[in-house]
Design a protein around this motif. Sequence first.
Motif, short mmCIF file in Angstrom:
data_model
loop_
_atom_site.label_atom_id
_atom_site.label_comp_id
_atom_site.label_asym_id
_atom_site.label_seq_id
_atom_site.Cartn_x
_atom_site.Cartn_y
_atom_site.Cartn_z
N SER A 103 0.83 -1.21 0.00
CA SER A 103 0.00 0.00 0.00
C SER A 103 0.86 1.27 0.00
O SER A 103 0.50 2.28 -0.61
N THR A 104 2.03 1.21 0.67
CA THR A 104 2.91 2.37 0.68
C THR A 104 3.40 2.69 -0.73
O THR A 104 3.47 3.86 -1.12
N ASN A 105 3.71 1.67 -1.51
CA ASN A 105 4.15 1.89 -2.90
C ASN A 105 3.09 2.62 -3.70
O ASN A 105 3.40 3.56 -4.46
N TRP A 106 1.84 2.18 -3.56
CA TRP A 106 0.77 2.82 -4.32
C TRP A 106 0.48 4.22 -3.79
O TRP A 106 0.19 5.14 -4.55
N LYS A 107 0.56 4.41 -2.46
CA LYS A 107 0.35 5.75 -1.92
C LYS A 107 1.42 6.71 -2.41
O LYS A 107 1.13 7.86 -2.77
N GLN A 108 2.66 6.23 -2.47
CA GLN A 108 3.73 7.06 -3.02
C GLN A 108 3.45 7.41 -4.48
O GLN A 108 3.64 8.55 -4.90
N PHE A 109 3.00 6.42 -5.22
CA PHE A 109 2.71 6.63 -6.64
C PHE A 109 1.63 7.69 -6.82
O PHE A 109 1.78 8.64 -7.60
N PHE A 110 0.52 7.55 -6.10
CA PHE A 110 -0.58 8.49 -6.25
C PHE A 110 -0.19 9.88 -5.76
O PHE A 110 -0.59 10.90 -6.36
N CYS A 111 0.56 9.94 -4.68
CA CYS A 111 0.97 11.25 -4.18
C CYS A 111 1.97 11.91 -5.12
O CYS A 111 1.99 13.14 -5.25
N LYS A 112 2.83 11.10 -5.74
CA LYS A 112 3.79 11.66 -6.69
C LYS A 112 3.05 12.33 -7.85
O LYS A 112 3.48 13.38 -8.35
N ILE A 113 1.92 11.75 -8.26
CA ILE A 113 1.17 12.28 -9.40
C ILE A 113 0.26 13.43 -8.97
O ILE A 113 0.18 14.47 -9.63
N TYR A 114 -0.46 13.25 -7.84
CA TYR A 114 -1.53 14.19 -7.48
C TYR A 114 -1.17 15.15 -6.36
O TYR A 114 -1.81 16.19 -6.22
N LEU A 115 -0.18 14.79 -5.53
CA LEU A 115 0.26 15.68 -4.46
C LEU A 115 1.78 15.83 -4.52
O LEU A 115 2.50 15.43 -3.60
N PRO A 116 2.30 16.41 -5.59
CA PRO A 116 3.77 16.45 -5.76
C PRO A 116 4.49 17.20 -4.65
O PRO A 116 5.62 16.85 -4.30
N HIS A 117 3.85 18.22 -4.04
CA HIS A 117 4.51 18.96 -2.97
C HIS A 117 4.70 18.08 -1.73
O HIS A 117 5.71 18.16 -1.04
N VAL A 118 3.72 17.20 -1.45
CA VAL A 118 3.84 16.27 -0.33
C VAL A 118 4.93 15.24 -0.63
O VAL A 118 5.75 14.90 0.22
N TYR A 119 4.94 14.76 -1.85
CA TYR A 119 5.94 13.77 -2.26
C TYR A 119 7.35 14.34 -2.14
O TYR A 119 8.26 13.66 -1.67
N ASP A 120 7.54 15.60 -2.52
CA ASP A 120 8.85 16.22 -2.43
C ASP A 120 9.30 16.37 -0.98
O ASP A 120 10.49 16.24 -0.66
N LYS A 158 -6.31 13.47 2.67
CA LYS A 158 -6.03 14.68 1.89
C LYS A 158 -6.04 14.36 0.40
O LYS A 158 -6.54 15.15 -0.42
N LEU A 159 -5.49 13.21 0.04
CA LEU A 159 -5.48 12.82 -1.36
C LEU A 159 -6.91 12.71 -1.89
O LEU A 159 -7.22 13.18 -2.99
N MET A 160 -7.80 12.08 -1.10
CA MET A 160 -9.19 11.93 -1.52
C MET A 160 -9.89 13.27 -1.60
O MET A 160 -10.59 13.58 -2.58
#
Length: 321
Positions: free
Chosen positions: A11-28, A44-46
């Motif tokens: 689940s962490t892998n997919w959360k990272q993936f979705f955040c990288k695409i939709y929440l880039p500031h959080v990912y950074d 927050k993503l939802m």
Amino acid sequence: MGWCPVFKAASTNWKQFFCKIYLPHVYDEWRIKTDQDPYCPLGKLMTDHLVRNLEIKLKQQSKVQPEFDGLGALSDLRSGLADSVKFLTVRHPYERLVSLYTNKFKDCVSRMYSNPDGAMVKIFQLYRKTEQKFSPEEKARLIEEARSECLKPLDERQIDKDNPYMNPMGATFKEVMQLIISNFMNRVGPDFHWIQVTKSCDVCSKKYQVIEKFETLERDHYFLLKILGEEARYPDIAGSHDNPSVKGRNPHELVFHYFSQLDENMLWDLQAVYKDDFNAFGYNPHFRVRKNPYNIQKSQCGTRVLGIVVGIFSIIYVLLL
């Protein structure tokens, strides 16, 4: 894409993936905090996803933006899921449990279970056996001292050898399994880190187009993204098309190390807890014991799947005749 997150199953892998695409500031921000486990705020993503869809819808309709309508946005989300490719990732139930223990309970490394009302304190109160009998006040004091030390980094802890709740520090594997079994038997709502996948994702009624397996994750990632036509756009998660991972594997030796600490009754108890996951996803408990006190049968979900498969082969057989 419609995703049902299964904690302790990539689940962490997919959360990272979705955040990288939709929440880039959080990912950074994650990339800077290398001393912490990656964490994606799913709430927050939802919310951001719903707000963004509402803004697009209003812009298309040329209306003035109103207050965020959560119920209306959720209704739009549900209708959109009907046309989405729905997927989840599953893992051997016992591997999930060992991953849960080593990541959250061993040496009490996780703060989320070390709160005053957290699972670890409940485990100490219910299952930690002590040679001495303490008064309720003394027991509460000793548990609080152990909990306070748990919140410190490993190299800064001061272990009191006379405090039974610090020896060992953190809940043992057997104690955690006792809590999970007890909650199941008493119908206490399970934590999302150890809830059955069949229950949390409702696999018997939801139509999932893809069910990835942790054991063949790279191959299954590629298969999923190929269905979406996105395998070239996201190669970091799709894996390699030329050399996909196709070889499955048995549960790690670590599973056998921890499960060897459990007695026969606990093994049967855990098999009863996760029987629907075993049957639905084709996993085996990998343990042989003398008797089956629960007369564990195929789950209704597994029975339906078996019936469908038999029906399909019957039809093929008739057509061939």
